[in-house]
Design a protein around this motif. Structure first.
Motif, PDB file in Angstrom:
ATOM      1  N   THR A   4       0.210  37.338  64.483  1.00 44.85           N
ATOM      2  CA  THR A   4       1.330  36.795  63.678  1.00 44.85           C
ATOM      3  C   THR A   4       1.610  35.329  63.998  1.00 44.85           C
ATOM      4  O   THR A   4       2.340  34.748  63.236  1.00 44.85           O
ATOM      5  N   GLU A  21      -0.479  35.205  55.432  1.00 48.42           N
ATOM      6  CA  GLU A  21       0.299  36.146  54.645  1.00 48.42           C
ATOM      7  C   GLU A  21      -0.002  35.952  53.287  1.00 48.42           C
ATOM      8  O   GLU A  21       0.066  37.077  52.451  1.00 48.42           O
ATOM      9  N   PHE A  65       7.571  40.027  58.898  1.00 44.72           N
ATOM     10  CA  PHE A  65       6.774  39.699  60.089  1.00 44.72           C
ATOM     11  C   PHE A  65       7.763  40.060  61.200  1.00 44.72           C
ATOM     12  O   PHE A  65       9.063  39.719  61.114  1.00 44.72           O
ATOM     13  N   ILE A 118       5.058  43.723  60.648  1.00 41.00           N
ATOM     14  CA  ILE A 118       3.834  43.131  61.146  1.00 41.00           C
ATOM     15  C   ILE A 118       4.183  42.342  62.354  1.00 41.00           C
ATOM     16  O   ILE A 118       4.817  41.462  62.379  1.00 41.00           O
ATOM     17  N   LYS A 166       0.323  33.578  60.890  1.00 41.25           N
ATOM     18  CA  LYS A 166       1.093  34.141  59.819  1.00 41.25           C
ATOM     19  C   LYS A 166       1.098  33.224  58.595  1.00 41.25           C
ATOM     20  O   LYS A 166       0.701  33.467  57.260  1.00 41.25           O
TER      21      LYS A 166
END
Length: 413
Positions: A355, A362, A385, A350, A358
């Motif tokens: 991100t 996540e 990631f 990803i 994250k």
């Protein structure tokens, strides 16, 4: 059907194989190259001599002897030239000047300002020109430009449709080549991101990879059996317009319930966020035939907050922001589950601006995948990631330009 080629084509193919082997596996001796490629030593020696003369390969040091003289080792000369990689986003243009090994020499960015092609062209030029002026002297100079764009691109580099930019049939490639006088390669930004992660990041040595780019939209780049998969006409990877709500929000592509409206930065426009009162209008009902394109565009307005601003609120524990990111993560996981069940990849990576959030995305994303993905598909699945952060598409676009310059040859049956 028989596939034939004259001696010039065969030589070009063999030279490409030798160069690619040295680039990926060096330092290697000539004997090593012969053994790895299956080409005889005389052919490897002749082709290596040409590559040395072209400054694409260098001799460096002595290797281990197997009984005779120690062999000279060969390495790829990444300093033989430069390329520029560009990522054209909905709000931002990013560019980097790299050598042929993907090492970033300089980088710049600028706000897009407007979505029309003329404005985008001017901003790209504004970002690129200082990079080219600062480029070091190299044997081959600046050999190419790679551009990743948020839309469908055909094999000739024509941007067929970029819904988040409002573009149809834009020939950015020819315009860039006329301006800068070097070859330009244009691809979908998620394909560029997949190439970047496969070459330099979290996807190294992975033969079956899905890269999910999540920013103002969502796109996917797919590496299948070591090759970038583009589909029959080059349009594969538009997963942001995969419907995850049958009667969901209107999308600028003309459909409803598209994944990117729920799991990208677009979702910010529909969530209660800091300083807002009440619940934003969802417009999640059954499609009304009287809806016009203008109303679709209004529904898909750009959010008033950026990811950088929102993650500051999340760090401070703002309940609305944390809850919003948990829901975005859950929706991201639902879409990724569809890709896992459909493509059975070794690894999902990803990337993209989202991100940066994250830590708050996540947990819910992984929980959704664990709950929904088929057990055999997820048994050995790796999820990561991006290792390249926001540079995946820029470095991937640069790599596409390098690959074009190095003359990779494909023979199709």
């Amino acid at each position: 059907m028989r596939v034939t080629g004259d001696q010039a084509l065969v030589k070009k193919l063999n030279k490409s194989i030798v160069l690619d082997t040295i680039r990926r596996r060096g330092p290697l001796s000539r004997t090593d190259v012969s053994e790895r490629t299956g080409l005889n030593k005389a052919t490897v020696s002749n082709l290596t001599l040409e590559l040395l003369e072209q400054n694409l390969v260098e001799e460096t040091g002595l290797g281990q002897s197997s009984g005779g003289r120690k062999p000279l080792m060969l390495i790829f000369n990444g300093a033989a030239g430069c390329v520029v990689g560009v990522e054209l986003g909905v709000t931002l243009v990013k560019a980097a000047l790299t050598d042929l090994n993907g090492e970033i020499l300089f980088e710049r960015s600028a706000s897009l300002g407007g979505l029309d092609p003329d404005t985008a062209f001017d901003v790209i030029c504004e970002v690129m020109e200082p990079l080219l002026q600062d480029a070091p002297e190299t044997p081959h100079g600046t050999v190419g430009i790679g551009i990743g764009v948020p839309g469908m691109v055909d094999e000739s580099g024509l941007i067929l449709y970029a819904p988040n930019l409002g573009w149809k049939g834009v020939d950015l490639k020819s315009r860039m080549e006329d301006r800068f006088g070097v070859p330009v390669v244009i691809d979908n930004e998620a394909n560029a991101g997949a190439a970047g992660e496969r070459e330099y990041g979290a996807g190294r040595h992975v033969r079956h990879l899905v890269y999910v780019s999540a920013g103002m939209g969502i796109g996917s780049g797919m590496i299948i059996d070591g090759q970038l998969y583009k589909g029959a006409w080059g349009y594969a990877g538009e997963t942001g317009h995969m419907s995850i709500e049958s009667d969901g929000r209107l999308c600028s592509c003309g459909s409803r319930g598209c994944w990117e409206l729920y799991a990208s930065e677009r979702a910010y426009a529909y969530a209660p966020l800091p300083g807002q009162h009440g619940q934003p209008r969802e417009d999640d009902g059954v499609a009304n035939s009287s809806k016009t394109l203008d109303s679709v565009e209004a529904l898909n307005r750009l959010p008033s907050f950026t990811t950088a601003e929102l993650i500051e609120h999340a760090r401070q524990g703002d309940v609305k922001t944390v809850a919003m990111y948990a829901e975005v993560g859950r929706r991201l996981g639902i879409g990724i589950t569809n890709l896992v069940n459909g493509f059975n990849p070794e690894k999902i990576v990803i990337g993209g601006p989202l991100t940066e959030a994250k830590p708050w995305i996540e947990p819910a994303m992984l929980a959704a995948i664990a709950e929904r993905a088929l057990p055999y598909h997820r048994r050995e699945l790796a999820i990561a990631f991006s290792e390249l952060g926001s540079r995946s598409a820029v470095l991937g676009a640069a790599h596409l330009a390098v690959s074009q310059f190095l003359g990779r040859v494909r023979v199709s049956l």
